[in-house]
Design an enzyme around this catalytic site. Structure first.
Site, PDB file in Angstrom:
ATOM      1  CG  ASP A  87      -2.072   1.297   1.341  1.00  0.00           C
ATOM      2  OD1 ASP A  87      -1.042   2.640   1.603  1.00  0.00           O
ATOM      3  OD2 ASP A  87      -3.166   0.175   1.439  1.00  0.00           O
ATOM      4  CE1 TYR A 178     -10.178  10.582  -8.013  1.00  0.00           C
ATOM      5  CE2 TYR A 178     -11.150  12.075  -9.111  1.00  0.00           C
ATOM      6  CZ  TYR A 178     -10.462  11.437  -9.067  1.00  0.00           C
ATOM      7  OH  TYR A 178      -9.257  11.301  -9.747  1.00  0.00           O
ATOM      8  CG  PHE A 206     -10.257  16.320 -19.574  1.00  0.00           C
ATOM      9  CD1 PHE A 206      -8.450  17.072 -19.366  1.00  0.00           C
ATOM     10  CD2 PHE A 206     -11.098  16.637 -19.379  1.00  0.00           C
ATOM     11  CE1 PHE A 206      -8.838  18.313 -19.318  1.00  0.00           C
ATOM     12  CE2 PHE A 206     -10.931  18.678 -19.276  1.00  0.00           C
ATOM     13  CZ  PHE A 206      -9.688  19.236 -19.221  1.00  0.00           C
ATOM     14  CG  LEU A 228     -20.762   6.690 -21.439  1.00  0.00           C
ATOM     15  CD1 LEU A 228     -22.012   6.383 -20.990  1.00  0.00           C
ATOM     16  CD2 LEU A 228     -20.256   8.056 -22.126  1.00  0.00           C
ATOM     17  NE  ARG A 259     -18.134  14.321 -17.414  1.00  0.00           N
ATOM     18  CZ  ARG A 259     -19.154  15.437 -17.260  1.00  0.00           C
ATOM     19  NH1 ARG A 259     -19.450  16.234 -18.513  1.00  0.00           N
ATOM     20  NH2 ARG A 259     -19.862  15.289 -16.437  1.00  0.00           N
TER      21      ARG A 259
HETATM   22  C1  WQD Z   1     -19.515  10.418 -18.373  1.00  0.00           C
HETATM   23  C2  WQD Z   1     -20.400  10.298 -18.750  1.00  0.00           C
HETATM   24  C3  WQD Z   1     -22.398  10.567 -17.075  1.00  0.00           C
HETATM   25  C4  WQD Z   1     -22.176   6.560 -16.825  1.00  0.00           C
HETATM   26  C5  WQD Z   1     -14.793  10.019 -14.592  1.00  0.00           C
HETATM   27  C6  WQD Z   1     -14.336   9.955 -12.778  1.00  0.00           C
HETATM   28  C7  WQD Z   1     -14.084  10.590 -12.687  1.00  0.00           C
HETATM   29  C8  WQD Z   1     -13.148  11.518 -13.089  1.00  0.00           C
HETATM   30  C9  WQD Z   1     -13.315  12.203 -14.362  1.00  0.00           C
HETATM   31  C10 WQD Z   1     -10.618  10.402 -13.264  1.00  0.00           C
HETATM   32  C11 WQD Z   1     -21.445  11.963 -17.701  1.00  0.00           C
HETATM   33  C12 WQD Z   1     -22.481  10.076 -18.205  1.00  0.00           C
HETATM   34  C13 WQD Z   1     -22.027   7.805 -17.323  1.00  0.00           C
HETATM   35  C14 WQD Z   1     -24.067   6.096 -16.992  1.00  0.00           C
HETATM   36  C15 WQD Z   1     -24.278   8.014 -18.579  1.00  0.00           C
HETATM   37  N1  WQD Z   1     -11.190  10.209 -13.256  1.00  0.00           N
HETATM   38  N2  WQD Z   1     -23.287   8.637 -17.810  1.00  0.00           N
HETATM   39  N3  WQD Z   1     -24.559   7.143 -17.742  1.00  0.00           N
HETATM   40  O1  WQD Z   1     -18.470  11.400 -14.847  1.00  0.00           O
HETATM   41  O2  WQD Z   1     -16.728  12.388 -16.281  1.00  0.00           O
HETATM   42  O3  WQD Z   1     -16.436  11.565 -13.918  1.00  0.00           O
HETATM   43  O4  WQD Z   1     -13.746  10.787 -15.001  1.00  0.00           O
HETATM   44  O5  WQD Z   1      -9.927  11.752 -12.717  1.00  0.00           O
HETATM   45  O6  WQD Z   1     -13.281   9.542 -11.254  1.00  0.00           O
HETATM   46  O7  WQD Z   1     -15.290   9.027 -12.522  1.00  0.00           O
HETATM   47  O8  WQD Z   1     -17.492  10.023 -17.017  1.00  0.00           O
HETATM   48  O9  WQD Z   1     -18.048   8.144 -17.348  1.00  0.00           O
HETATM   49  O10 WQD Z   1     -19.006   8.248 -15.092  1.00  0.00           O
HETATM   50  O11 WQD Z   1     -19.741   9.996 -17.714  1.00  0.00           O
HETATM   51  O12 WQD Z   1     -25.025   8.810 -18.564  1.00  0.00           O
HETATM   52  O13 WQD Z   1     -24.348   4.862 -16.937  1.00  0.00           O
HETATM   53  O14 WQD Z   1     -21.532   9.890 -19.353  1.00  0.00           O
HETATM   54  O15 WQD Z   1     -23.910  11.458 -16.585  1.00  0.00           O
HETATM   55  O16 WQD Z   1     -22.608  12.778 -18.174  1.00  0.00           O
HETATM   56  P1  WQD Z   1     -17.354  11.588 -15.219  1.00  0.00           P
HETATM   57  P2  WQD Z   1     -18.794   9.261 -16.665  1.00  0.00           P
END
Ligand code: WQD
Length: 369
Positions: A87, A178, A206, A228, A259
């Site tokens: 760890d 986070y 990103f 996603l 995104r």
């Molecule tokens: C992308 C888009 C959702 C899932 C992630 C990580 C976070 C950080 C940044 C590192 C959004 C939409 C998602 C689903 C959906 N990582 N969505 N249905 O939220 O940008 O965050 O990247 O630093 O830790 O979690 O990414 O892929 O969760 O979502 O509609 O089942 O897809 O609302 O618009 P996010 P994501």
């Protein structure tokens, strides 16, 4: 299939060096914390293919040792990899990582927790693993006179930005623990950088997606994916019935969230180029870089892009917004281009094709073996 057979078929399918070439002095020794994870494993492979020796510190909290076996298999004799299981908060494990076979020339620090919702429920754990873990690492680096560090930061430090392009000097406004812990580490490192001969880069990622084109290493989320892209590939594979789209009433052209998705191979290359850049700096350096394509895509654009790339229809239904989601995040990646010469070169098609190949070959991730 037994692990040994997997290793054999991996050799048979080996694709020669899928990373685009860039110059880095051969034969360095790097410590990679969290090197068995999604981004860590792709980065480790790229560095090994360039002939570097790696020490990987990982506790396999959200990753699998099989990822490292496959990295070794894909590297096909190039470079070397040693594992220290432990760890990042454990000073003894950290010490073992620094004392293995020779001095460490630089560190990439991936190890940490990254689930936004979990960070809201258990902020202390996030401060402990992400911030305290980074402090233990930096203290060990100081003790061993190793002052070259690339840190995994996040685009979520920008919070809910309204003005684009999003440059590194855009004010940060993290809205969950986070992102707060990642920003705290950035701040801890820049304080350190002001005091001595450190060469430090924080990379604000990103949304990394896709997989190595061999289909041998990729993202392996535990349980129901939060993100996603893995959700889409699991729907395509029939592991989930349909995608839920979290809101279509955002102030974006089609109403779904935007995104900046980038191929994990592009992100892995950015790490190698950052190390290369830092090692060339004669004086103290503290650098913060956005790592994205600069082209945001909506959820619907990703869904339709995946359908085009794979020929598979993704059933979906629109549900209410997910708490904590922002309408849009999109990088301005020009500083990374000016500083490193890095730009993302892979397309959405590549991300979908490679992510889908990984999902098909490993329906249950690394646990299928
Ligand atoms: C992308 C888009 C959702 C899932 C992630 C990580 C976070 C950080 C940044 C590192 C959004 C939409 C998602 C689903 C959906 N990582 N969505 N249905 O939220 O940008 O965050 O990247 O630093 O830790 O979690 O990414 O892929 O969760 O979502 O509609 O089942 O897809 O609302 O618009 P996010 P994501």
């Amino acid at each position: 299939m037994a692990l040994a057979d997997h290793v054999k078929s991996g050799f048979a399918n080996l694709q020669q060096n899928c990373f685009h070439q860039h110059t880095i002095h051969v034969g360095h020794r790097f410590l990679i914390t969290g090197g068995a994870g999604f981004i860590g494993s792709h980065t480790a492979l790229g560095l090994m293919e360039q002939g570097h020796s790696l020490v990987i510190l990982d506790n396999f909290d959200n990753s699998s040792p099989d990822a490292l076996l496959r990295v070794e298999e894909l590297a096909n004799g190039s470079g070397s990899l040693e594992l220290v299981e432990g760890d990042v908060r454990d000073a003894d494990a950290m010490e073992r990582a620094f004392q293995s076979n020779g001095p460490i020339d630089g560190v990439i620090h991936f190890a940490g927790l990254k689930a936004v919702g979990e960070s809201v429920r258990d902020p202390l754990r996030y401060w402990d693993v992400n911030v305290n873990g980074s402090r233990v690492l930096a203290a060990a680096m100081e003790r061993h006179g190793c002052k070259t560090l690339v840190f995994s930061s996040t685009s979520t430090v920008y919070g809910e930005p309204e003005i684009f392009p999003l440059r590194e000097q855009t004010p940060t406004a993290p809205i969950h623990p986070y992102a707060q812990t990642k920003l705290a580490v950035e701040q801890m490192l820049s304080a350190l950088g002001r005091n001595g001969a450190w060469r430090i880069a924080s990379l604000r990622y990103f949304n990394p997606v896709g997989a190595h084109p061999s289909g041998r290493i990729g993202e392996d989320p535990l349980g129901i994916p939060n993100n996603l892209f893995p959700f889409i590939t699991q729907v395509a594979a029939g592991r989930r019935d349909q995608l839920q789209i979290f809101g279509n009433d955002y102030p974006t052209p089609d109403g779904t969230g935007i995104r900046d998705y980038l191929h994990v191979m592009d992100l892995a290359e950015a790490h190698g180029m950052t190390l290369d850049h830092l090692l060339k700096q004669a004086g103290p350096t503290t650098l913060t870089l956005n790592i994205g394509t600069g082209h945001g895509l909506s959820v619907l654009e990703v869904v339709h892009g995946f359908e085009r790339a794979t020929g598979i229809t993704i059933p979906y239904k629109v549900v209410p917004r997910r708490p904590g989601d922002v309408p849009k995040l999109e990088a301005c990646p020009l500083k990374a281009k000016d500083t490193l010469g890095w730009t993302a070169t892979r397309t959405l098609d590549d991300m979908c094709r490679d992510g889908w190949a990984w999902q098909q070959a490993n329906p249950m991730g690394y646990r299928g073996e």
